[in-house]
Motif scaffolding. Sequence first.
Motif, PDB file in Angstrom:
ATOM      1  N   PRO A   1      42.179  36.502  47.849  1.00 40.07           N
ATOM      2  CA  PRO A   1      42.917  37.465  48.564  1.00 40.07           C
ATOM      3  C   PRO A   1      43.190  39.075  48.099  1.00 40.07           C
ATOM      4  CG  PRO A   1      44.495  35.719  47.873  1.00 40.07           C
ATOM      5  CD  PRO A   1      43.088  36.143  47.672  1.00 40.07           C
ATOM      6  N   ASP A   2      43.176  39.357  46.911  1.00 41.19           N
ATOM      7  CA  ASP A   2      44.040  40.467  45.957  1.00 41.19           C
ATOM      8  C   ASP A   2      42.555  41.312  45.434  1.00 41.19           C
ATOM      9  OD1 ASP A   2      43.475  38.784  44.139  1.00 41.19           O
ATOM     10  OD2 ASP A   2      44.425  38.998  42.760  1.00 41.19           O
ATOM     11  N   LEU A   3      41.074  40.655  45.893  1.00 34.19           N
ATOM     12  CA  LEU A   3      39.953  40.491  45.964  1.00 34.19           C
ATOM     13  C   LEU A   3      40.097  41.315  46.907  1.00 34.19           C
ATOM     14  CD1 LEU A   3      37.113  41.938  43.964  1.00 34.19           C
ATOM     15  CD2 LEU A   3      36.050  39.533  45.584  1.00 34.19           C
ATOM     16  N   PHE A   4      39.768  43.447  46.598  1.00 38.20           N
ATOM     17  CA  PHE A   4      38.972  44.766  47.408  1.00 38.20           C
ATOM     18  C   PHE A   4      38.011  45.381  46.888  1.00 38.20           C
ATOM     19  CE2 PHE A   4      43.709  44.045  47.568  1.00 38.20           C
ATOM     20  CZ  PHE A   4      43.913  43.872  49.426  1.00 38.20           C
ATOM     21  N   HIS A   5      37.209  45.662  47.876  1.00 36.80           N
ATOM     22  CA  HIS A   5      35.902  46.075  47.521  1.00 36.80           C
ATOM     23  C   HIS A   5      35.740  46.954  49.562  1.00 36.80           C
ATOM     24  CE1 HIS A   5      33.332  43.306  50.260  1.00 36.80           C
ATOM     25  NE2 HIS A   5      33.351  42.642  49.177  1.00 36.80           N
ATOM     26  N   SER A   6      35.122  47.709  49.365  1.00 38.89           N
ATOM     27  CA  SER A   6      34.860  48.922  50.324  1.00 38.89           C
ATOM     28  C   SER A   6      34.495  47.892  51.539  1.00 38.89           C
ATOM     29  CB  SER A   6      34.017  49.636  50.122  1.00 38.89           C
ATOM     30  OG  SER A   6      34.092  51.029  49.208  1.00 38.89           O
ATOM     31  N   PRO A   7      34.471  47.518  52.326  1.00 40.24           N
ATOM     32  CA  PRO A   7      34.562  46.511  53.325  1.00 40.24           C
ATOM     33  C   PRO A   7      33.025  47.396  54.290  1.00 40.24           C
ATOM     34  CG  PRO A   7      36.232  48.160  54.445  1.00 40.24           C
ATOM     35  CD  PRO A   7      36.682  48.452  53.129  1.00 40.24           C
ATOM     36  N   GLY A   8      32.730  46.849  55.287  1.00 41.46           N
ATOM     37  CA  GLY A   8      31.890  46.873  55.512  1.00 41.46           C
ATOM     38  C   GLY A   8      30.429  46.584  55.214  1.00 41.46           C
ATOM     39  N   GLU A   9      29.370  46.308  56.332  1.00 40.80           N
ATOM     40  CA  GLU A   9      27.831  45.922  55.583  1.00 40.80           C
ATOM     41  C   GLU A   9      27.301  47.846  55.340  1.00 40.80           C
ATOM     42  OE1 GLU A   9      24.738  43.130  56.243  1.00 40.80           O
ATOM     43  OE2 GLU A   9      26.852  43.210  56.944  1.00 40.80           O
ATOM     44  N   TRP A  10      26.864  46.152  53.824  1.00 43.97           N
ATOM     45  CA  TRP A  10      26.530  47.869  52.997  1.00 43.97           C
ATOM     46  C   TRP A  10      24.832  47.875  53.353  1.00 43.97           C
ATOM     47  CZ3 TRP A  10      28.790  47.948  47.129  1.00 43.97           C
ATOM     48  CH2 TRP A  10      29.770  48.035  47.371  1.00 43.97           C
ATOM     49  N   HIS A  11      24.849  49.056  52.821  1.00 42.67           N
ATOM     50  CA  HIS A  11      23.282  49.394  53.164  1.00 42.67           C
ATOM     51  C   HIS A  11      22.415  50.735  52.458  1.00 42.67           C
ATOM     52  CE1 HIS A  11      25.350  52.039  56.793  1.00 42.67           C
ATOM     53  NE2 HIS A  11      24.033  52.622  56.259  1.00 42.67           N
ATOM     54  N   PHE A  12      21.627  51.278  52.511  1.00 45.46           N
ATOM     55  CA  PHE A  12      21.314  52.191  51.766  1.00 45.46           C
ATOM     56  C   PHE A  12      20.480  53.265  52.664  1.00 45.46           C
ATOM     57  CE2 PHE A  12      17.986  49.778  50.020  1.00 45.46           C
ATOM     58  CZ  PHE A  12      16.581  50.815  50.373  1.00 45.46           C
ATOM     59  N   ASP A  13      20.545  54.531  51.865  1.00 45.13           N
ATOM     60  CA  ASP A  13      18.543  55.172  52.830  1.00 45.13           C
ATOM     61  C   ASP A  13      18.884  56.351  52.455  1.00 45.13           C
ATOM     62  OD1 ASP A  13      21.123  57.301  53.393  1.00 45.13           O
ATOM     63  OD2 ASP A  13      21.430  56.653  55.273  1.00 45.13           O
TER      64      ASP A  13
ATOM     65  N   PHE B   1      33.335  36.631  37.862  1.00 43.96           N
ATOM     66  CA  PHE B   1      33.622  37.086  37.445  1.00 43.96           C
ATOM     67  C   PHE B   1      33.546  38.529  36.891  1.00 43.96           C
ATOM     68  CE2 PHE B   1      35.302  37.910  32.400  1.00 43.96           C
ATOM     69  CZ  PHE B   1      36.733  38.081  33.171  1.00 43.96           C
ATOM     70  N   LYS B   2      32.458  38.886  36.338  1.00 38.87           N
ATOM     71  CA  LYS B   2      31.855  40.439  36.676  1.00 38.87           C
ATOM     72  C   LYS B   2      32.278  40.971  37.585  1.00 38.87           C
ATOM     73  CE  LYS B   2      28.036  42.481  34.656  1.00 38.87           C
ATOM     74  NZ  LYS B   2      26.215  42.406  34.629  1.00 38.87           N
ATOM     75  N   ALA B   3      31.691  40.249  38.889  1.00 36.33           N
ATOM     76  CA  ALA B   3      32.271  40.871  40.377  1.00 36.33           C
ATOM     77  C   ALA B   3      33.802  41.395  40.401  1.00 36.33           C
ATOM     78  CB  ALA B   3      31.497  40.578  41.196  1.00 36.33           C
ATOM     79  N   THR B   4      35.097  40.544  40.396  1.00 33.18           N
ATOM     80  CA  THR B   4      36.103  40.132  40.453  1.00 33.18           C
ATOM     81  C   THR B   4      37.613  40.252  39.263  1.00 33.18           C
ATOM     82  OG1 THR B   4      36.446  38.424  40.569  1.00 33.18           O
ATOM     83  CG2 THR B   4      35.930  39.275  42.483  1.00 33.18           C
ATOM     84  N   GLY B   5      36.644  40.262  37.906  1.00 33.06           N
ATOM     85  CA  GLY B   5      37.562  39.833  36.832  1.00 33.06           C
ATOM     86  C   GLY B   5      38.265  39.425  36.905  1.00 33.06           C
ATOM     87  N   LYS B   6      37.886  37.859  38.177  1.00 29.87           N
ATOM     88  CA  LYS B   6      38.386  37.037  37.368  1.00 29.87           C
ATOM     89  C   LYS B   6      37.958  35.928  37.988  1.00 29.87           C
ATOM     90  CE  LYS B   6      42.190  38.744  40.872  1.00 29.87           C
ATOM     91  NZ  LYS B   6      43.306  38.714  39.789  1.00 29.87           N
ATOM     92  N   LYS B   7      38.242  34.567  36.730  1.00 31.04           N
ATOM     93  CA  LYS B   7      37.666  33.152  36.577  1.00 31.04           C
ATOM     94  C   LYS B   7      38.001  32.472  37.917  1.00 31.04           C
ATOM     95  CE  LYS B   7      36.447  33.755  31.864  1.00 31.04           C
ATOM     96  NZ  LYS B   7      35.258  33.677  31.684  1.00 31.04           N
ATOM     97  N   SER B   8      36.533  31.993  38.612  1.00 34.52           N
ATOM     98  CA  SER B   8      37.138  31.273  39.303  1.00 34.52           C
ATOM     99  C   SER B   8      36.519  29.316  39.262  1.00 34.52           C
ATOM    100  CB  SER B   8      35.243  31.560  40.355  1.00 34.52           C
ATOM    101  OG  SER B   8      34.029  31.031  39.715  1.00 34.52           O
TER     102      SER B   8
END
Length: 98
Positions: free
Chosen positions: A7-19, A91-98
């Motif tokens: 619950p304390d993991l926050f990244h930019s919400p939404g459907e990511w895409h590029f253009d 872990f690389k993405a969140t900084g937390k061990k799973s």
Amino acid sequence: MSKSAQPDLFHSPGEWHFDGPPHNHIVWCGPEQRVCFLTSDGPSTANARLISAAPDLLEACELAVAAFDCAPSHFSRDHVREIYALREAIFKATGKKS
């Protein structure tokens, strides 16, 4: 967007895409919210694809680890390396061990 179990993991919400044109990509997570701007002489399209897939990849890793954790007997010893790699990616993405 990742439906992370953490619950304390926050990244930019939404459907990511590029253009954008080659060597000048913008990764977006909403109509007005940029995640990053890529400019390079290298593989910017491949990098933009990978970055825009990051939330989905994180969620897939979390789901695979959760499946293992719920039923480890359904996996063989041959899967240990893969499960370890998934946990390291989380872990690389969140900084937390799973």
